[in-house]
Design an enzyme around this catalytic site. Structure first.
Site, PDB file in Angstrom:
ATOM      1  N   HIS A 163      -1.715  16.477   6.653  1.00  0.00           N
ATOM      2  CA  HIS A 163      -2.983  15.800   6.711  1.00  0.00           C
ATOM      3  C   HIS A 163      -3.179  14.939   5.667  1.00  0.00           C
ATOM      4  O   HIS A 163      -4.170  14.639   5.230  1.00  0.00           O
ATOM      5  CB  HIS A 163      -4.111  16.743   7.106  1.00  0.00           C
ATOM      6  CG  HIS A 163      -4.169  17.881   7.922  1.00  0.00           C
ATOM      7  ND1 HIS A 163      -4.313  17.721   9.109  1.00  0.00           N
ATOM      8  CD2 HIS A 163      -3.585  19.270   7.668  1.00  0.00           C
ATOM      9  CE1 HIS A 163      -4.209  18.802   9.687  1.00  0.00           C
ATOM     10  NE2 HIS A 163      -3.448  19.601   8.829  1.00  0.00           N
ATOM     11  N   SER A 284       0.662 -11.285  -6.998  1.00  0.00           N
ATOM     12  CA  SER A 284      -0.324 -11.991  -6.452  1.00  0.00           C
ATOM     13  C   SER A 284      -0.459 -13.343  -7.144  1.00  0.00           C
ATOM     14  O   SER A 284      -0.344 -13.494  -8.172  1.00  0.00           O
ATOM     15  CB  SER A 284      -1.613 -11.091  -6.582  1.00  0.00           C
ATOM     16  OG  SER A 284      -2.753 -11.885  -6.631  1.00  0.00           O
ATOM     17  N   LYS A 290      -0.793  -7.660 -10.516  1.00  0.00           N
ATOM     18  CA  LYS A 290      -0.609  -6.919  -9.166  1.00  0.00           C
ATOM     19  C   LYS A 290       0.904  -6.809  -9.000  1.00  0.00           C
ATOM     20  O   LYS A 290       1.867  -7.959  -9.491  1.00  0.00           O
ATOM     21  CB  LYS A 290      -1.101  -7.919  -7.889  1.00  0.00           C
ATOM     22  CG  LYS A 290      -2.509  -7.787  -7.855  1.00  0.00           C
ATOM     23  CD  LYS A 290      -2.975  -6.443  -7.364  1.00  0.00           C
ATOM     24  CE  LYS A 290      -2.508  -5.804  -6.085  1.00  0.00           C
ATOM     25  NZ  LYS A 290      -3.268  -6.478  -4.823  1.00  0.00           N
ATOM     26  N   GLU A 297       5.886  -2.779   3.112  1.00  0.00           N
ATOM     27  CA  GLU A 297       4.642  -3.070   4.275  1.00  0.00           C
ATOM     28  C   GLU A 297       5.386  -3.857   5.392  1.00  0.00           C
ATOM     29  O   GLU A 297       4.812  -3.680   6.569  1.00  0.00           O
ATOM     30  CB  GLU A 297       3.533  -3.919   3.501  1.00  0.00           C
ATOM     31  CG  GLU A 297       2.881  -3.364   2.514  1.00  0.00           C
ATOM     32  CD  GLU A 297       1.930  -4.486   1.666  1.00  0.00           C
ATOM     33  OE1 GLU A 297       2.716  -4.847   0.566  1.00  0.00           O
ATOM     34  OE2 GLU A 297       0.667  -4.369   1.697  1.00  0.00           O
TER      35      GLU A 297
END
Ligand code: ARG
Length: 506
Positions: A163, A284, A290, A297
């Site tokens: 979980h 970024s 970043k 992704e």
């Protein structure tokens, strides 16, 4: 005899008007056919050898056709042959070019006892074979990369989750080899699909077979197939092999997305358990600090393409009447796209895994920080104090509840000792340290398939053997294709030198 009739197309005899530009643009398939040019030429070579062997064309014509096809193949290899959309598809392009290279009267004999319907699905199956072997090979690379990294970390502890909540300590080797174990089923699925793909539809002709005495075994052998697709109507009208491979790809994508998701999650500041290499992260444009896991992704996201292409193909084949339907032309774009996409995902994952850094200190900190050893304390009471597991579960649950309220951890051994004593269980601090130490926990897991050091080492060994077995299978299947191509080439050489087919074994 007129070469072309009313419509100007090779099939134009019964037409008085040409296909409208719009109609041609809408229906031509050269982009999707382009990957199959070599296969289409090979198919034609095998087909005309078979026709001559069966006495359906004479050997002089065979020599002329094979000479033309050899030139055409060379032209393609030299970048001198490209598919012209005006000519609809790969088959018409090749036949048209052949008519330019050799006497069109002779070129026109090549299409005896075949149809584009059996040609196209033969080409697709042949090209797919190569792509499936390639895919298996890059999958094996990913599996090996995951195992190599895992093997270095049999006793590196990290939190195991259920979980997405801390559950029990596991080893990094156990985590990584879990992905390899899943990918092994992908290997098997592709291998099984390969067997069904590797059957030759050529000779089914348009749908009904032919009145010519062809020998389908010869073409199947020359093209490296395992055998023929016996039923002609089924051979030209079925695309379940496409759906099946797309399903394999969709499942691979789902497995990759799970790994990708973990790389995204575990490389966050909050988890901090891994660091993805700069080479596979992006910055970024506005936030200087970043470092984004863009490739992971995208791998996660491209699962949508694989699922979508599967659904596209399944919908395309639904409720088609028997025999070839033009709908079936829509099988190749999703197939090639999904293969390209999933293969690139596999390769980028391999690159990311082989360059990422693990953070064992952070992993240990997380394991110690959130009661992951609680199950082991309960197990200890069962084992050493002969209490029912349910009672131990309750005792330890209460202890954890109290520790949470007091903002303490299970590593606060003196407090744990006190709390256990309140329940009548005397356990020394030293004993507690042994029970609750995450590495000691790993060593105590003894069941087959567990995260225990020995059990996981055994898993890794089996998976290594499975990967080697996959590599042997891939090489053997590849060898069959190479040999078939070589055999076809030898026959062509022999015929072009003036030899006859009677002198060789087909
Ligand atoms: N381009 C077609 C396809 O991909 C080839 C077969 C066409 N057959 C036909 N009768 N138009 O399916």
């Amino acid at each position: 005899m007129t070469e072309k009739s009313g419509s100007g197309k090779l099939w134009g005899g019964r037409f008085s008007d040409d296909l409208a530009d719009l109609g041609l643009q809408f229906s031509e398939s050269t982009a999707a056919d382009r990957p199959m040019i070599n296969e289409d030429i090979w198919g034609s070579q095998a087909h005309c050898i078979m026709l001559a062997a069966c006495g359906i064309i004479n050997e002089a014509d065979l020599r002329t056709i094979l000479g033309g096809l050899a030139q055409l193949r060379q032209q393609f290899a030299d970048g001198q042959f490209e598919l012209d959309p005006q000519l609809e598809d790969v088959h018409m392009n090749i036949e048209s070019r052949l008519r330019e290279i050799i006497d069109p009267e002779i070129a026109g004999r090549l299409h005896t006892a075949r149809s584009r319907n059996d040609q196209v699905v033969t080409d697709a199956r042949m090209h797919l074979r190569t792509r499936l072997l390639e895919l298996r090979s890059v999958l094996a690379d990913l599996q090996q990369t995951l195992l190599d990294l895992g093997a270095e970390h049999l006793d590196t502890v990290m939190p195991g989750y259920t979980h997405t909540q801390h559950a029990q300590p596991i080893s990094v080797a156990f985590w990584l080899s879990g992905h390899v174990s899943a990918l092994q089923r992908d290997q098997q699925r592709i291998a099984q699909s390969y067997e069904r793909v590797n059957r030759c539809p050529l000779g089914a002709c348009a749908l009904a077979g032919t009145s010519f005495p062809i020998d389908r075994q010869i073409t199947a052998r020359l093209l490296g197939f395992e055998g023929v697709m016996e039923h002609a109507l089924d051979a030209v009208g079925s695309r379940d092999f496409v759906a099946e491979v797309l399903a394999d790809l969709a499942i691979i994508a789902s497995n990759l997305s799970k790994l990708a998701e973990e790389l995204v999650l575990f490389s966050t500041h909050e988890f901090g358990m891994i660091e993805i290499d700069d080479a596979y992260t992006t910055g970024s444009s506005i936030m200087p600090q970043k470092k984004n896991p863009g490739m992971a992704e995208l791998t996660r996201a491209k699962t949508g393409l694989a699922y979508g292409r599967l659904m596209q193909a399944l919908t395309m084949i639904k409720a088609l009447p028997s025999g070839y339907n033009r709908d079936l032309q829509e099988d190749k774009p999703p197939l090639w796209e999904s293969l390209d996409s999933v293969q690139s995902c596999v390769q980028i994952m391999t690159a990311m895994v082989s360059t990422m850094k693990l953070r064992p200190d952070r992993m240990a900190e997380l394991v110690a920080g959130n009661y992951a050893a609680a199950t082991e304390l309960a197990n200890f009471l069962v084992r050493e104090r002969n209490l029912p597991f349910r009672d131990c579960h309750r005792i330890v649950g209460h202890i954890v509840r109290t520790l949470i309220d007091e903002q303490r951890l299970l590593t606060d051994y003196s407090r744990v000792r006190e709390l256990l004593a309140e329940t009548g269980q005397q356990v020394s601090e030293q004993q507690l340290a042994e029970i609750l130490d995450a590495q000691a926990i790993l060593r105590r897991q003894v069941s087959q398939g567990s995260t225990g050091v020995e059990a996981t080492a055994a898993i890794i060994e089996k998976l290594r053997q499975a990967i080697e077995e996959s590599r042997r299978e891939i090489a053997a299947a590849h060898q069959v294709l190479i040999q078939a191509r070589e055999q076809t080439d030898q026959i062509i050489k022999h015929v072009l030198k003036g030899g006859g087919l009677a002198e060789i074994e087909l």
